[in-house]
Design an enzyme around this catalytic site. Structure first.
Site: not given
Ligand SMILES: *Cc1c(COP(=O)(O)O)cnc(C)c1O
Length: 387
Positions: A55, A153, A275, A328
């Site tokens: 992802k 969630r 800055y 930046m």
């Molecule tokens: C992002 C995610 C993972 C991967 O988790 P990591 O901690 O990056 O290994 C696995 N399962 C779900 C449901 C996730 O949202």
């Protein structure tokens, strides 16, 4: 901080030498390290299957490049977050099973079918919508179901999971190919929440005999075989981030980040840097100004000031502490203690790698390695090296 036997592999030096003159930074993605991380997690979890979570463009490192390597290692299952990510990945890879973790957005069922992707259904409404779509199409299309064992969630809570188990007409309309839940405190090996979630997951999945089960992310794999079930879902560990809260990181860094020094100049004691004049120089200082900043994902929260040590970078073996605020597009480092020839105008400064890990920078900025990786900006010249 992980120290490798040879912290600056020859292949990296060569890639930097081949960088176009106008490139202000280089993001070097070491596919060999990605491959070794996958093997390590896969071997730990065997005989469970090891999927790959790709992802958010493989946590910023490039989903196409990453999954190509993992597929060659035998990875058959990919997890993305959104329907668009599923479509994109399917456009490149015809073979793997692709799951979208964020579930079934209303009206997206046809898109999933077209991409031959599987939604991870996370409520009874989503299950009903998918079942109705499958009935309409006259095909029991595959999907996973997400059950909530403690995250609050996504996922069906316990009562609704039990309810679903008693709805055979709904379950027979589609092909339930995986049951998923997600660990809340998997990075803390001693947290009792892990055992609680494990027990609830085992109890609830027993209501769906024969359906493959998946609980472990990267951290969950390190918790041991009881957490592995049929399929694991590592993300961060593949990309070299730290899956475990304490102890050493067992994974190898995948991302090496370099910024080009655009100016190297001496400044006098008493002068302030950057800055808001947050840091005054205590001695005559050689300042290396590097062309990267918060627009490139180098967090401003990692800034340095008189009262607070900020992040650091490396020039070869020499540590360069950050001076003043992160801007930046620019960073200022203290190169006084490095030999002149190690830090020169146009040369590369190592911002991330084995000596400053994504987790080191994250700690300085009060965040986690996941955010450092996924914030990686677009201005870096990207190089994929395979040793
Ligand atoms: C992002 C995610 C993972 C991967 O988790 P990591 O901690 O990056 O290994 C696995 N399962 C779900 C449901 C996730 O949202």
């Amino acid at each position: 901080m992980t120290l490798m036997a040879e912290p600056f592999p020859a292949r990296i030096t060569q890639s930097l030498a081949e960088t176009p003159a106008q490139a202000t930074g280089v993001a070097l993605i070491r596919l060999g390290a990605l491959r070794r991380n996958y093997r390590k997690l896969r071997d730990l979890a065997a005989p469970a299957e090891t999927a790959a979570v790709v992802k958010a463009n493989a946590y910023g490192l490039g989903a196409a490049g990453a999954f190509r390597v993992l597929q060659a290692e035998g990875c058959r299952t990919a997890f993305v977050a959104t329907p668009s990510e599923a479509q994109e990945l399917r456009g490149i890879f015809p073979q793997p099973a692709i799951y979208a973790l964020s579930g079934l957005l209303p009206g997206t069922a046809p898109l999933f079918e077209e991409a031959a992707a599987r939604p991870v259904l996370s409520s009874l409404d989503e299950v009903a919508e998918w079942a109705a779509y499958c009935k309409g199409r006259g095909k029991p299309l595959p999907a996973a179901v997400h059950i909530d064992t403690g995250m609050s969630r996504l996922g069906l809570p316990e009562a609704q999971t039990r309810q679903l188990a008693r709805m055979p007409e709904l379950l027979s309309a589609f092909s339930l190919c995986l049951i998923v839940s997600h660990l809340v405190c998997g990075d803390e090996a001693d947290n009792s929440k892990n055992e609680e979630q494990l027990a609830l997951f085992a109890a609830l999945t027993s209501l769906f005999p024969g359906v493959p089960r998946s609980l472990a992310n990267s951290a969950g794999i390190l918790l041991g075989p009881r957490f592995h079930f049929d399929l694991t879902r590592p993300g961060i560990g593949l990309y070299g981030g730290r899956p475990n809260a304490g102890g050493t990181n067992p994974m190898e860094p995948v991302l090496w980040l370099f910024g080009r020094a655009v100016e190297v100049a001496w400044a006098e004691a008493g002068q302030t840097v950057g800055y808001s004049a947050t840091q005054a120089l205590k001695r005559r200082t050689r300042i290396a100004t590097v062309a990267a900043g918060y627009a490139d994902g180098y967090f401003r929260a990692a800034s340095s000031s008189d009262g607070r040590e900020g992040a650091a970078a490396y020039a070869g073996e020499y540590r360069l502490p950050l001076l003043g605020r992160v801007s930046m597009d620019l960073l200022t480092f203290d190169a006084t203690d490095a030999p002149e020839e190690a830090v020169r105008r146009g040369g590369f400064i190592e911002l991330l790698g084995a000596r400053v890990t994504v987790d080191d920078l994250a700690e300085r900025a009060g965040t986690i390695g996941y955010e450092v990786l996924t914030s990686l900006g677009r201005r870096y010249h990207r190089v994929y090296v395979d040793e």
